[in-house]
Design an enzyme around this catalytic site. Structure first.
Site, mmCIF file in Angstrom:
data_model
loop_
_atom_site.group_PDB
_atom_site.id
_atom_site.type_symbol
_atom_site.label_atom_id
_atom_site.label_comp_id
_atom_site.label_asym_id
_atom_site.label_seq_id
_atom_site.Cartn_x
_atom_site.Cartn_y
_atom_site.Cartn_z
ATOM 1 N N SER A 89 0.857 -1.200 0.000
ATOM 2 C CA SER A 89 0.000 0.000 0.000
ATOM 3 C C SER A 89 0.884 1.237 0.000
ATOM 4 O O SER A 89 1.982 1.228 0.575
ATOM 5 C CB SER A 89 -0.862 0.011 1.269
ATOM 6 O OG SER A 89 -1.461 1.271 1.425
ATOM 7 N N TYR A 133 -0.938 -0.575 10.265
ATOM 8 C CA TYR A 133 -1.244 -1.000 8.890
ATOM 9 C C TYR A 133 -0.052 -0.662 7.984
ATOM 10 O O TYR A 133 0.405 -1.503 7.204
ATOM 11 C CB TYR A 133 -2.514 -0.283 8.415
ATOM 12 C CG TYR A 133 -2.912 -0.556 6.984
ATOM 13 C CD1 TYR A 133 -3.538 -1.743 6.620
ATOM 14 C CD2 TYR A 133 -2.676 0.391 5.977
ATOM 15 C CE1 TYR A 133 -3.911 -1.985 5.297
ATOM 16 C CE2 TYR A 133 -3.051 0.164 4.661
ATOM 17 C CZ TYR A 133 -3.672 -1.024 4.324
ATOM 18 O OH TYR A 133 -4.034 -1.266 3.020
HETATM 19 N N1 LIG Z 1 -8.561 0.305 -1.970
HETATM 20 C C1 LIG Z 1 -7.501 1.008 -1.702
HETATM 21 O O1 LIG Z 1 -7.532 2.251 -1.793
HETATM 22 C C2 LIG Z 1 -6.204 0.328 -1.303
HETATM 23 C C3 LIG Z 1 -5.068 1.134 -1.142
HETATM 24 C C4 LIG Z 1 -3.860 0.534 -0.800
HETATM 25 C C5 LIG Z 1 -3.795 -0.847 -0.613
HETATM 26 N N2 LIG Z 1 -4.928 -1.605 -0.749
HETATM 27 C C6 LIG Z 1 -4.777 -3.053 -0.554
HETATM 28 O O2 LIG Z 1 -5.347 -3.715 -1.670
HETATM 29 C C7 LIG Z 1 -5.762 -5.031 -1.287
HETATM 30 C C8 LIG Z 1 -7.164 -5.263 -1.786
HETATM 31 O O3 LIG Z 1 -8.045 -4.391 -1.109
HETATM 32 P P1 LIG Z 1 -9.341 -3.764 -1.789
HETATM 33 O O4 LIG Z 1 -9.210 -2.310 -1.729
HETATM 34 O O5 LIG Z 1 -9.624 -4.445 -3.075
HETATM 35 O O6 LIG Z 1 -10.425 -4.111 -0.667
HETATM 36 P P2 LIG Z 1 -11.643 -5.122 -0.611
HETATM 37 O O7 LIG Z 1 -12.172 -5.004 0.775
HETATM 38 O O8 LIG Z 1 -12.541 -4.932 -1.760
HETATM 39 O O9 LIG Z 1 -10.929 -6.539 -0.800
HETATM 40 C C9 LIG Z 1 -10.261 -7.195 0.226
HETATM 41 C C10 LIG Z 1 -10.440 -8.677 0.027
HETATM 42 O O10 LIG Z 1 -9.690 -9.365 1.035
HETATM 43 C C11 LIG Z 1 -10.534 -10.319 1.667
HETATM 44 N N3 LIG Z 1 -10.070 -10.527 3.036
HETATM 45 C C12 LIG Z 1 -9.961 -9.623 4.029
HETATM 46 N N4 LIG Z 1 -9.479 -10.215 5.133
HETATM 47 C C13 LIG Z 1 -9.269 -11.521 4.817
HETATM 48 C C14 LIG Z 1 -8.782 -12.648 5.525
HETATM 49 N N5 LIG Z 1 -8.395 -12.576 6.796
HETATM 50 N N6 LIG Z 1 -8.696 -13.830 4.870
HETATM 51 C C15 LIG Z 1 -9.076 -13.936 3.580
HETATM 52 N N7 LIG Z 1 -9.556 -12.918 2.869
HETATM 53 C C16 LIG Z 1 -9.653 -11.718 3.485
HETATM 54 C C17 LIG Z 1 -11.940 -9.722 1.574
HETATM 55 O O11 LIG Z 1 -12.934 -10.718 1.727
HETATM 56 C C18 LIG Z 1 -11.891 -9.135 0.181
HETATM 57 O O12 LIG Z 1 -12.136 -10.160 -0.771
HETATM 58 C C19 LIG Z 1 -5.592 -5.082 0.232
HETATM 59 O O13 LIG Z 1 -4.379 -5.743 0.535
HETATM 60 C C20 LIG Z 1 -5.506 -3.630 0.639
HETATM 61 O O14 LIG Z 1 -4.794 -3.466 1.849
HETATM 62 C C21 LIG Z 1 -6.126 -1.059 -1.096
#
Ligand SMILES: NC(=O)c1ccc[n+]([C@@H]2O[C@H](COP(=O)([O-])OP(=O)(O)OC[C@H]3O[C@@H](n4cnc5c(N)ncnc54)[C@H](O)[C@@H]3O)[C@@H](O)[C@H]2O)c1
Length: 258
Positions: A142, A155
């Site tokens: 991230s 985080y």
């Molecule tokens: N959306 C953003 O702005 C952003 C920014 C930086 C990093 N991220 C990272 O991107 C990745 C995807 O996030 P996203 O934004 O698509 O969010 P999201 O909430 O849509 O997706 C997260 C996914 O992870 C799964 N998940 C969460 N905890 C879990 C666990 N303990 N075991 C198995 N599955 C689990 C959820 O069910 C979901 O499918 C993450 O690692 C997040 O930290 C997102």
């Protein structure tokens, strides 16, 4: 390029993971999506099967070693190989508490879900990939890992760990034709980001929206497909000489802070 390849995508039921799963399924990859929620898993699977009929959902908590071991062994026993993996699942539960009020169990949870999960996934995937003498992994970090803004402490620490782990493990396995990189997303419109908005008043929402729009050079929040396309490239042979890198996809946040 991905026809008949086999890939695991953790957190493949929503957001960046689902967008990537759809993109790769359209290219003919057999996808195994993994997350904690069976209902969402089956829903996502019914979409993926339009393009990739053998794709699977395996209920997995990525912080649980037995679940991750099972995810890898069930994928291997079904398809006989694992070509690529996108270790992407995480959540921000309890991430915003102030440091002096942060509970120790929340620290453990956040480090487990951001960092230990990626380590567990690689540990078991590499047992297969070293036997194959091939494989490609992308781990999700991230921009919080780079910016280290106030309030993101644990985080951000977990996600910084993902970058360090990725670089180190890439060095360890490069000679076995295994490439490992991390994706470093900025702000993307996914359920995780929507959650940040969910408890705010309309005025607070408008303020937060405005601050997100000012956050990067392109002046907007990313669409998950824009992250998915970068992951697809990293997982493809087009990136055959790219390993140990942290690929930033953030609309230009980084250079504003340089
Ligand atoms: N959306 C953003 O702005 C952003 C920014 C930086 C990093 N991220 C990272 O991107 C990745 C995807 O996030 P996203 O934004 O698509 O969010 P999201 O909430 O849509 O997706 C997260 C996914 O992870 C799964 N998940 C969460 N905890 C879990 C666990 N303990 N075991 C198995 N599955 C689990 C959820 O069910 C979901 O499918 C993450 O690692 C997040 O930290 C997102």
């Amino acid at each position: 390029m991905f026809e008949e390849k086999v890939g695991i995508i953790t957190g493949g039921t929503s957001g960046i993971g689902l967008a990537t799963a759809e993109l790769l399924a359209k290219e003919g990859m057999h996808i195994v999506i993994a997350s904690r929620n069976s209902e969402k898993g089956e829903e996502a699977l019914s979409v993926l099967r339009k393009w990739s009929p053998h794709s699977l959902f395996i209920k997995t908590d990525v912080t649980n070693s037995q679940d991750v071991k099972n995810l890898v062994s069930q994928t291997y026993s079904t398809f006989g190989k694992i070509d690529v993996s996108f270790n992407n699942a995480a959540n921000t539960e309890a991430a915003s508490n102030a440091t002096h009020e942060f509970k120790e169990e929340d620290f453990d949870h956040l480090i487990n879900v951001t960092l230990k999960s990626v380590w567990l996934c690689m540990k078991y995937q590499l047992q297969v990939m070293t036997k194959q003498n091939s494989g490609v992994i992308v781990n999700t970090s991230s921009m919080d890992a780079i910016l280290c803004s106030a309030g993101t402490g644990v985080y951000a620490a977990g996600k910084s760990g993902v970058i360090a782990l990725t670089k180190s493990v890439a060095q360890e396995y490069g000679h076995q034709h295994i490439r490992i990189n991390s994706l470093c997303p900025g702000a993307f419109r996914t359920p995780m980001l929507e959650e940040r908005f969910s408890n705010l008043s309309e005025e607070e929402k408008a303020k937060l929206n405005e601050s997100y729009q000012k956050l990067n050079a392109l002046g907007r929040i990313g669409d998950p497909i824009e992250a998915a396309k970068a992951v697809k490239w990293l997982l493809s042979d087009d990136a055959s000489f790219v390993t140990g890198q942290n690929i930033i996809v953030d609309g230009g946040i980084g250079f504003r802070f340089e």
